[in-house]
Design a protein around this motif. Sequence first.
Motif, PDB file in Angstrom:
ATOM      1  N   ILE A  39       8.699  45.782  51.924  1.00 38.63           N
ATOM      2  CA  ILE A  39       7.686  46.346  51.733  1.00 38.63           C
ATOM      3  C   ILE A  39       6.986  46.181  53.203  1.00 38.63           C
ATOM      4  O   ILE A  39       6.950  45.006  53.745  1.00 38.63           O
ATOM      5  N   SER A  40       6.374  46.988  53.747  1.00 37.01           N
ATOM      6  CA  SER A  40       5.538  47.096  54.915  1.00 37.01           C
ATOM      7  C   SER A  40       4.761  48.470  55.031  1.00 37.01           C
ATOM      8  O   SER A  40       5.138  49.426  54.408  1.00 37.01           O
ATOM      9  N   PRO A  41       3.554  48.473  55.981  1.00 37.71           N
ATOM     10  CA  PRO A  41       3.036  49.615  56.183  1.00 37.71           C
ATOM     11  C   PRO A  41       3.784  50.596  56.799  1.00 37.71           C
ATOM     12  O   PRO A  41       4.771  50.475  57.361  1.00 37.71           O
ATOM     13  N   ARG A  42       3.200  51.837  56.888  1.00 38.09           N
ATOM     14  CA  ARG A  42       4.116  52.998  57.409  1.00 38.09           C
ATOM     15  C   ARG A  42       4.229  52.548  58.856  1.00 38.09           C
ATOM     16  O   ARG A  42       3.319  51.907  59.508  1.00 38.09           O
ATOM     17  N   ARG A  43       5.258  53.062  59.454  1.00 34.89           N
ATOM     18  CA  ARG A  43       5.831  53.254  60.885  1.00 34.89           C
ATOM     19  C   ARG A  43       5.870  51.780  61.492  1.00 34.89           C
ATOM     20  O   ARG A  43       5.407  51.456  62.533  1.00 34.89           O
ATOM     21  N   TRP A  44       6.148  50.681  60.686  1.00 34.99           N
ATOM     22  CA  TRP A  44       6.308  49.185  61.107  1.00 34.99           C
ATOM     23  C   TRP A  44       7.791  48.961  61.359  1.00 34.99           C
ATOM     24  O   TRP A  44       8.159  48.017  61.796  1.00 34.99           O
ATOM     25  N   LYS A  65      30.200  50.036  51.534  1.00 34.86           N
ATOM     26  CA  LYS A  65      29.795  51.522  51.847  1.00 34.86           C
ATOM     27  C   LYS A  65      28.140  51.469  51.425  1.00 34.86           C
ATOM     28  O   LYS A  65      27.824  50.914  50.391  1.00 34.86           O
ATOM     29  N   VAL A  66      27.454  52.270  52.169  1.00 31.93           N
ATOM     30  CA  VAL A  66      26.002  52.125  51.962  1.00 31.93           C
ATOM     31  C   VAL A  66      25.665  53.585  51.816  1.00 31.93           C
ATOM     32  O   VAL A  66      26.149  54.766  52.665  1.00 31.93           O
ATOM     33  N   CYS A  67      24.586  53.754  50.822  1.00 31.43           N
ATOM     34  CA  CYS A  67      24.074  55.332  50.477  1.00 31.43           C
ATOM     35  C   CYS A  67      22.754  54.997  50.783  1.00 31.43           C
ATOM     36  O   CYS A  67      22.144  54.292  50.231  1.00 31.43           O
ATOM     37  N   PHE A  68      22.495  55.839  51.672  1.00 35.69           N
ATOM     38  CA  PHE A  68      20.886  56.237  52.108  1.00 35.69           C
ATOM     39  C   PHE A  68      20.247  57.471  51.295  1.00 35.69           C
ATOM     40  O   PHE A  68      20.891  58.400  51.404  1.00 35.69           O
ATOM     41  N   LEU A  69      19.028  57.004  50.677  1.00 33.84           N
ATOM     42  CA  LEU A  69      18.185  58.055  49.964  1.00 33.84           C
ATOM     43  C   LEU A  69      17.061  58.014  50.529  1.00 33.84           C
ATOM     44  O   LEU A  69      16.335  57.036  50.612  1.00 33.84           O
ATOM     45  N   ASP A  70      16.234  59.299  50.978  1.00 31.04           N
ATOM     46  CA  ASP A  70      14.777  58.965  51.129  1.00 31.04           C
ATOM     47  C   ASP A  70      14.213  60.037  50.047  1.00 31.04           C
ATOM     48  O   ASP A  70      14.469  61.133  50.024  1.00 31.04           O
ATOM     49  N   ILE A 156      26.065  49.457  48.559  1.00 34.48           N
ATOM     50  CA  ILE A 156      24.459  49.229  48.759  1.00 34.48           C
ATOM     51  C   ILE A 156      23.914  50.382  48.781  1.00 34.48           C
ATOM     52  O   ILE A 156      24.164  51.467  49.497  1.00 34.48           O
ATOM     53  N   VAL A 157      23.064  50.681  47.606  1.00 37.23           N
ATOM     54  CA  VAL A 157      22.066  51.776  47.442  1.00 37.23           C
ATOM     55  C   VAL A 157      20.961  51.505  48.372  1.00 37.23           C
ATOM     56  O   VAL A 157      20.053  50.670  47.842  1.00 37.23           O
ATOM     57  N   CYS A 158      20.543  52.170  49.206  1.00 31.97           N
ATOM     58  CA  CYS A 158      19.093  52.059  49.961  1.00 31.97           C
ATOM     59  C   CYS A 158      18.185  53.182  49.639  1.00 31.97           C
ATOM     60  O   CYS A 158      18.501  54.466  50.089  1.00 31.97           O
ATOM     61  N   ILE A 159      17.074  52.993  48.901  1.00 28.13           N
ATOM     62  CA  ILE A 159      16.115  54.217  48.606  1.00 28.13           C
ATOM     63  C   ILE A 159      14.731  53.999  49.553  1.00 28.13           C
ATOM     64  O   ILE A 159      14.019  53.048  49.023  1.00 28.13           O
ATOM     65  N   ASP A 160      14.563  54.803  50.298  1.00 26.10           N
ATOM     66  CA  ASP A 160      13.483  54.841  51.089  1.00 26.10           C
ATOM     67  C   ASP A 160      12.091  55.294  50.333  1.00 26.10           C
ATOM     68  O   ASP A 160      12.540  56.620  49.800  1.00 26.10           O
ATOM     69  N   GLU A 161      11.041  54.932  50.695  1.00 21.57           N
ATOM     70  CA  GLU A 161       9.716  55.643  50.009  1.00 21.57           C
ATOM     71  C   GLU A 161      10.060  55.397  48.602  1.00 21.57           C
ATOM     72  O   GLU A 161       9.409  56.515  47.665  1.00 21.57           O
ATOM     73  N   PHE A 162      10.308  54.252  48.122  1.00 17.46           N
ATOM     74  CA  PHE A 162      10.592  54.349  46.567  1.00 17.46           C
ATOM     75  C   PHE A 162       9.391  54.629  45.765  1.00 17.46           C
ATOM     76  O   PHE A 162       9.584  55.026  44.512  1.00 17.46           O
ATOM     77  N   GLY A 194       9.266  50.681  50.596  1.00 25.73           N
ATOM     78  CA  GLY A 194       8.339  51.484  50.765  1.00 25.73           C
ATOM     79  C   GLY A 194       7.146  50.922  51.543  1.00 25.73           C
ATOM     80  O   GLY A 194       7.128  49.800  51.945  1.00 25.73           O
ATOM     81  N   SER A 195       6.429  52.123  51.886  1.00 26.20           N
ATOM     82  CA  SER A 195       5.047  51.713  52.682  1.00 26.20           C
ATOM     83  C   SER A 195       3.855  51.822  51.921  1.00 26.20           C
ATOM     84  O   SER A 195       2.868  51.570  52.588  1.00 26.20           O
ATOM     85  N   LYS A 196       3.744  52.319  50.720  1.00 28.91           N
ATOM     86  CA  LYS A 196       2.629  52.172  49.828  1.00 28.91           C
ATOM     87  C   LYS A 196       2.570  50.629  49.105  1.00 28.91           C
ATOM     88  O   LYS A 196       2.912  50.218  48.251  1.00 28.91           O
ATOM     89  N   ARG A 197       1.981  49.622  49.991  1.00 27.38           N
ATOM     90  CA  ARG A 197       1.954  48.119  49.821  1.00 27.38           C
ATOM     91  C   ARG A 197       1.454  47.975  48.235  1.00 27.38           C
ATOM     92  O   ARG A 197       2.107  47.240  47.361  1.00 27.38           O
ATOM     93  N   HIS A 198       0.427  48.342  47.879  1.00 32.65           N
ATOM     94  CA  HIS A 198      -0.143  48.260  46.608  1.00 32.65           C
ATOM     95  C   HIS A 198       0.751  48.822  45.196  1.00 32.65           C
ATOM     96  O   HIS A 198       0.822  48.062  44.299  1.00 32.65           O
ATOM     97  N   MET A 199       1.163  49.836  45.791  1.00 29.05           N
ATOM     98  CA  MET A 199       2.372  50.526  44.539  1.00 29.05           C
ATOM     99  C   MET A 199       3.404  49.676  44.514  1.00 29.05           C
ATOM    100  O   MET A 199       4.099  49.575  43.274  1.00 29.05           O
TER     101      MET A 199
END
Length: 376
Positions: A39-44, A65-70, A156-162, A194-199
């Motif tokens: 977790i971090s703010p946007r664009r950190w 193997k790494v799987c990236f999803l946004d 490893i499944v990496c999900i951005d902006e979860f 994700g970047s929405k810390r509270h969520m």
Amino acid sequence: MDSPFQYGKLAMGATFVNRVHEKQILKNNLYSGINTMLISPRRWGKSSLVKEAMHELMAEHHDVKVCFLDVFTIRSEAEFYQTFAQAVIKATSNNWETWITHTKEFLKALSPKITIGTDPMTDFSIGFEIHQIKENEHELLNLPEKIAVAKGIKIIVCIDEFQNLAGLKDYEHLEGKMRSTWQHHQHVSYCLYGSKRHMMIEIFNSSSKPFYRFGQIMFLEKIDKQEWVSFIVSAFKYTGKNITEELAGIIVEKVSSHSWYVQQLSHFVWSITKETVTLEIIDKAFQQIVDTNLPLYVAECEALSISQLNILIAIANNEQTLTGAKVMTKYKLGTPQNVTKNKVILQQKDILDNTPQGFLFLDPVFEYWFKKEYIK
């Protein structure tokens, strides 16, 4: 010569700055099967950190193997399932012929529709009927585990902006299905960031939520000033230009060590420097950044209510007890209930962050512009 500074897209390789400790934690956790929520703010720089760490991990362990999803643009549960399946299939083999074979083998219960364009490596997609998805949700979410077991690998499944998934109409159902399936995986690890810390905190740190204690939560901190200074000085030197450590430190301080802005300001300074950086060049470059972002800042303020703007003005004036009678009267903040509601809204808009030191502006350049515009 190309600029040695990167912003607007992921910083990788030579443009990626340090974070040795965080990379090692991610690599150790995910290779060991410990799910990790970042977790971090946007664009950190969290997306760059995950990509860099996972590329290192794949180089160190050939069974990974790494799987990236946004999922930032995902608008429905069905779209998520299709995107998830497609990303997993593509991440676990290197050619489109194998993608087709794996799709038919591991998703045969869904009778998938496979689409291939003129360039199969970029124009490959998998489609399902809505009723097929509803009937086979577990099959889709279990896909990475099935492939990992069959191929003798770790995935490893990496999900951005979860946190964006929480806005979907059927998220509560999806959330429960994801947790109930993924918690049984022995050959797959999940990195959800994700970047929405509270969520993100609500999703992963609330005992009433399915993802409670799903793994380790990491809060990404800013990169240390000295690491930035060393990076900036070296980058200028490598490209035949000069900057002192003192002036590199001023670049970092002007944007409060904010990763995006450090790279952007450094790039602007580099672009207008012929040989040696001066303070005047830094000031000119910083004003360029303010001018570049001015339309965004104006639009952001125009979208706020008067009471929300007044809260920002109060915080810009270093007021912290926003529900105190004197502060509410002075800044016309309304009732304590209104203040509480507006603070939440400003956090949801990623304008403010609630820290142990009190409420702070997340965007240091916006804060500079806001104070200059609104604080008289």
